[in-house]
Design a protein around this motif. Sequence first.
Motif, PDB file in Angstrom:
ATOM      1  N   ASP A  79       0.848  -1.202   0.000  1.00 21.25           N
ATOM      2  CA  ASP A  79       0.000   0.000   0.000  1.00 21.25           C
ATOM      3  C   ASP A  79       0.885   1.254   0.000  1.00 21.25           C
ATOM      4  O   ASP A  79       0.650   2.197  -0.772  1.00 21.25           O
ATOM      5  CB  ASP A  79      -0.924  -0.017   1.228  1.00 21.25           C
ATOM      6  CG  ASP A  79      -1.905   1.147   1.215  1.00 21.25           C
ATOM      7  OD1 ASP A  79      -2.375   1.504   0.117  1.00 21.25           O
ATOM      8  OD2 ASP A  79      -2.200   1.708   2.286  1.00 21.25           O
ATOM      9  N   PHE A  82       2.491   1.827  -3.383  1.00 23.15           N
ATOM     10  CA  PHE A  82       1.545   2.439  -4.330  1.00 23.15           C
ATOM     11  C   PHE A  82       1.379   3.918  -4.041  1.00 23.15           C
ATOM     12  O   PHE A  82       1.505   4.757  -4.929  1.00 23.15           O
ATOM     13  CB  PHE A  82       0.161   1.770  -4.233  1.00 23.15           C
ATOM     14  CG  PHE A  82       0.008   0.587  -5.149  1.00 23.15           C
ATOM     15  CD1 PHE A  82       0.017   0.765  -6.532  1.00 23.15           C
ATOM     16  CD2 PHE A  82      -0.167  -0.695  -4.650  1.00 23.15           C
ATOM     17  CE1 PHE A  82      -0.134  -0.314  -7.386  1.00 23.15           C
ATOM     18  CE2 PHE A  82      -0.312  -1.776  -5.495  1.00 23.15           C
ATOM     19  CZ  PHE A  82      -0.294  -1.591  -6.861  1.00 23.15           C
ATOM     20  N   ARG A  83       1.089   4.228  -2.784  1.00 19.80           N
ATOM     21  CA  ARG A  83       0.751   5.619  -2.468  1.00 19.80           C
ATOM     22  C   ARG A  83       1.958   6.540  -2.597  1.00 19.80           C
ATOM     23  O   ARG A  83       1.805   7.741  -2.858  1.00 19.80           O
ATOM     24  CB  ARG A  83       0.120   5.704  -1.067  1.00 19.80           C
ATOM     25  CG  ARG A  83      -1.226   4.994  -1.037  1.00 19.80           C
ATOM     26  CD  ARG A  83      -1.958   5.193   0.262  1.00 19.80           C
ATOM     27  NE  ARG A  83      -2.352   6.574   0.462  1.00 19.80           N
ATOM     28  CZ  ARG A  83      -2.939   7.024   1.576  1.00 19.80           C
ATOM     29  NH1 ARG A  83      -3.176   6.190   2.565  1.00 19.80           N
ATOM     30  NH2 ARG A  83      -3.275   8.290   1.702  1.00 19.80           N
ATOM     31  N   SER A  87       5.118   2.150  -7.370  1.00 17.97           N
ATOM     32  CA  SER A  87       4.742   0.798  -7.810  1.00 17.97           C
ATOM     33  C   SER A  87       5.212   0.508  -9.234  1.00 17.97           C
ATOM     34  O   SER A  87       5.417  -0.655  -9.588  1.00 17.97           O
ATOM     35  CB  SER A  87       3.233   0.598  -7.698  1.00 17.97           C
ATOM     36  OG  SER A  87       2.568   1.553  -8.467  1.00 17.97           O
ATOM     37  N   GLU A  91       6.266  -3.670 -10.689  1.00 16.82           N
ATOM     38  CA  GLU A  91       4.989  -4.244 -11.138  1.00 16.82           C
ATOM     39  C   GLU A  91       4.983  -5.770 -11.107  1.00 16.82           C
ATOM     40  O   GLU A  91       4.026  -6.389 -10.647  1.00 16.82           O
ATOM     41  CB  GLU A  91       4.649  -3.743 -12.532  1.00 16.82           C
ATOM     42  CG  GLU A  91       3.938  -2.405 -12.456  1.00 16.82           C
ATOM     43  CD  GLU A  91       3.813  -1.690 -13.785  1.00 16.82           C
ATOM     44  OE1 GLU A  91       4.130  -2.293 -14.828  1.00 16.82           O
ATOM     45  OE2 GLU A  91       3.400  -0.523 -13.751  1.00 16.82           O
ATOM     46  N   LEU A 129      -6.749  -2.846  -1.924  1.00 18.48           N
ATOM     47  CA  LEU A 129      -5.662  -3.259  -2.814  1.00 18.48           C
ATOM     48  C   LEU A 129      -6.086  -4.392  -3.736  1.00 18.48           C
ATOM     49  O   LEU A 129      -5.748  -4.400  -4.924  1.00 18.48           O
ATOM     50  CB  LEU A 129      -4.440  -3.692  -2.002  1.00 18.48           C
ATOM     51  CG  LEU A 129      -3.664  -2.581  -1.291  1.00 18.48           C
ATOM     52  CD1 LEU A 129      -2.423  -3.137  -0.620  1.00 18.48           C
ATOM     53  CD2 LEU A 129      -3.252  -1.472  -2.244  1.00 18.48           C
ATOM     54  N   GLN A 132      -8.222  -2.892  -6.360  1.00 18.18           N
ATOM     55  CA  GLN A 132      -7.392  -2.062  -7.236  1.00 18.18           C
ATOM     56  C   GLN A 132      -6.588  -2.929  -8.211  1.00 18.18           C
ATOM     57  O   GLN A 132      -6.338  -2.552  -9.338  1.00 18.18           O
ATOM     58  CB  GLN A 132      -6.462  -1.278  -6.317  1.00 18.18           C
ATOM     59  CG  GLN A 132      -5.552  -0.284  -6.971  1.00 18.18           C
ATOM     60  CD  GLN A 132      -4.577   0.237  -5.902  1.00 18.18           C
ATOM     61  OE1 GLN A 132      -4.982   0.810  -4.910  1.00 18.18           O
ATOM     62  NE2 GLN A 132      -3.299   0.019  -6.126  1.00 18.18           N
ATOM     63  N   GLN A 133      -6.222  -4.148  -7.759  1.00 13.08           N
ATOM     64  CA  GLN A 133      -5.482  -5.059  -8.636  1.00 13.08           C
ATOM     65  C   GLN A 133      -6.421  -5.864  -9.521  1.00 13.08           C
ATOM     66  O   GLN A 133      -5.994  -6.714 -10.274  1.00 13.08           O
ATOM     67  CB  GLN A 133      -4.638  -6.039  -7.804  1.00 13.08           C
ATOM     68  CG  GLN A 133      -3.418  -5.416  -7.158  1.00 13.08           C
ATOM     69  CD  GLN A 133      -2.443  -4.850  -8.164  1.00 13.08           C
ATOM     70  OE1 GLN A 133      -2.359  -3.632  -8.331  1.00 13.08           O
ATOM     71  NE2 GLN A 133      -1.712  -5.693  -8.868  1.00 13.08           N
ATOM     72  N   PRO A 219      -2.136  10.434  -9.541  1.00 15.24           N
ATOM     73  CA  PRO A 219      -1.026   9.710  -8.907  1.00 15.24           C
ATOM     74  C   PRO A 219       0.123  10.605  -8.411  1.00 15.24           C
ATOM     75  O   PRO A 219       0.642  10.382  -7.326  1.00 15.24           O
ATOM     76  CB  PRO A 219      -0.557   8.766 -10.010  1.00 15.24           C
ATOM     77  CG  PRO A 219      -1.777   8.535 -10.842  1.00 15.24           C
ATOM     78  CD  PRO A 219      -2.557   9.813 -10.814  1.00 15.24           C
TER      79      PRO A 219
END
Length: 563
Positions: A79, A82-83, A87, A91, A129, A132-133, A219
């Motif tokens: 997390d 990502f934030r 990321s 990947e 998450l 989101q994935q 982002p």
Amino acid sequence: MSLVADFQPSFNPNTKTVLDRNVADFQPSFWRDYFVQYASESMELDQNMLAQIEPLKKYVRDMLVLKTDNLMTKVHLIDSIFRLGLSYHFENEIEEVFQHEIHNNYVQNGEIITFEEDDLNSLAVLFRLLRQQGFHVSPNVFKKFKDEEGNFSERLLIGNVEGMLSLYEATHLMVHGEDILEEALSFTTTHLESVAKLSHSLAIQVKRSLRQTVHKNMPRLEARSYISIYEQDPSHNENLLILAKLDFNMLQRLHQIEFGNVSKWWKDLDVCNKLPFVRDRIVECCVWGLAVYFEPQYSSGRVLMAKLIMIMTAIDDAYDAYGTIDELELFTEAIERWDISCLDKLPDYMQILYKIFFDFYEGIEQQMKNDGRLYVLKYYKKEFKKLIQGYITEARWLNKKYQPTLEEYFRLAIESGGYVLMTTTCYIGMGDIATEDIFKWISNEPKIDNAAMVLARIMDDIASNEFEHERDHIPSFLECYMKQYNVSRETALQEGQRRIYDAWKDINNECLRPTEVPMPILTRIINLSRFMDVVYKDKDNFTDPKGEMKSFIKAMLVEPVPI
Ligand SMILES: CC(C)=CCC/C(C)=C/CC/C(C)=C/COP(=O)(O)OP(=O)(O)O
């Protein structure tokens, strides 16, 4: 102040005079030539920074691949990755962890399982998450936080601000028919609004989330703001934090140079002097491109997007306001013919516009020849022509004071919104990953792009409604809805907000596995909607140069993160 007073082009004698024109009183650019200073700098990433970044990346990669008994720690690590905007470096490793560790351990038949402790914070982060994935996990797992009456339990949740905050964030990934997430959103919003009035550090985070959720944030803005939050968390990982700061600053440097190159292109065209009816928003257009993709490999895509959006804006301003209907018919015909020899038939100011449009196209054509991707051109041409057909229909409606039905309005909005053109161009900027099948897919107006378009159209209509009332403009969503259903503006506004909310559910749904096209392709469409959520939420911050957009640009492009 009207900008038109400074404009003295030579017109055909049979066209209207300057004074007859319907003009918008746009503010001048806030940034003017600020970014041009970066134009001549090298696009090479800073070697010194890269040398510091590489070992830190290895350190994070090792943490990701290390098998652990405490999987939840890894979930929180991912997390943060990502934030913090990191990321894109990991990947493959992240996908591997999701497939073989997180999904296998925590999900069975779409239900989240083996989650013994009632740790709402971790559970909500895990849910967000997974969604989101693209994993379609059920939200039923949140039932355990309800009381006997079936409501979210105040006893279990009120004292758990961190958990409520994570649940609130998770609800923004909802799809249609998820009542429990609707209830969770309503419950957490009410209670978090009270917390936001306090002044401790968690309350500040709460206020920030209520204003801008993680899922709907741009982002780069999310990375910039999360770096500060993460830094203040006593349990933060110092190496991860340093990596995030270095990476942000290194990319910021690259973005500044791109903004510089695009600003120089715009300055050299001298549009501000030659066509002062155009909104001078080149820097804001660069932000739009940056919102779509920030990663270094999409540098030329960002430049392409920024220029396209500026060209669309300039043409929109001609069709919406400045051009007379006869001139606009001529311009439409010239775009249909797609031939530079049409120039002679246009009034002088339109020649300038047409030449910019055509040179831009020739640049794409040349690049596609070099890349062996000439097939993209037919899609680009088709969408550009569709956009202009949409613009001219709007101009004809305005000219005849035609009141469209809501259905007619939406049908046209899809064309004149230019979303398929924007996404097509954005895929042109992605290189080989965007195969011809992707262009076929987008040209068939897939559900996700339509949802993003409806969202953008309604948000723009709501945000710019008052400004557009200052001049003649075709009826917006609000007016069409009010007229068709004979309701108040307030009711039409509520309906608009409901449709925006539903559009997000469609977008979220289209990103669940198995997806129609690879996720990087869908991410661009989500990112376009994120731009709308950030920039058009309260008002049109694209057109207003001094509003919030100014601080977004400072945070993303001007001020490096202090190391
Ligand atoms: C709807 C929307 C945000 C579409 C995105 C497509 C896009 C990048 C268009 C560029 C021109 C632009 C900012 C149009 C909105 O202008 P405006 O506020 O004057 O809206 P209008 O002319 O369409 O009413």
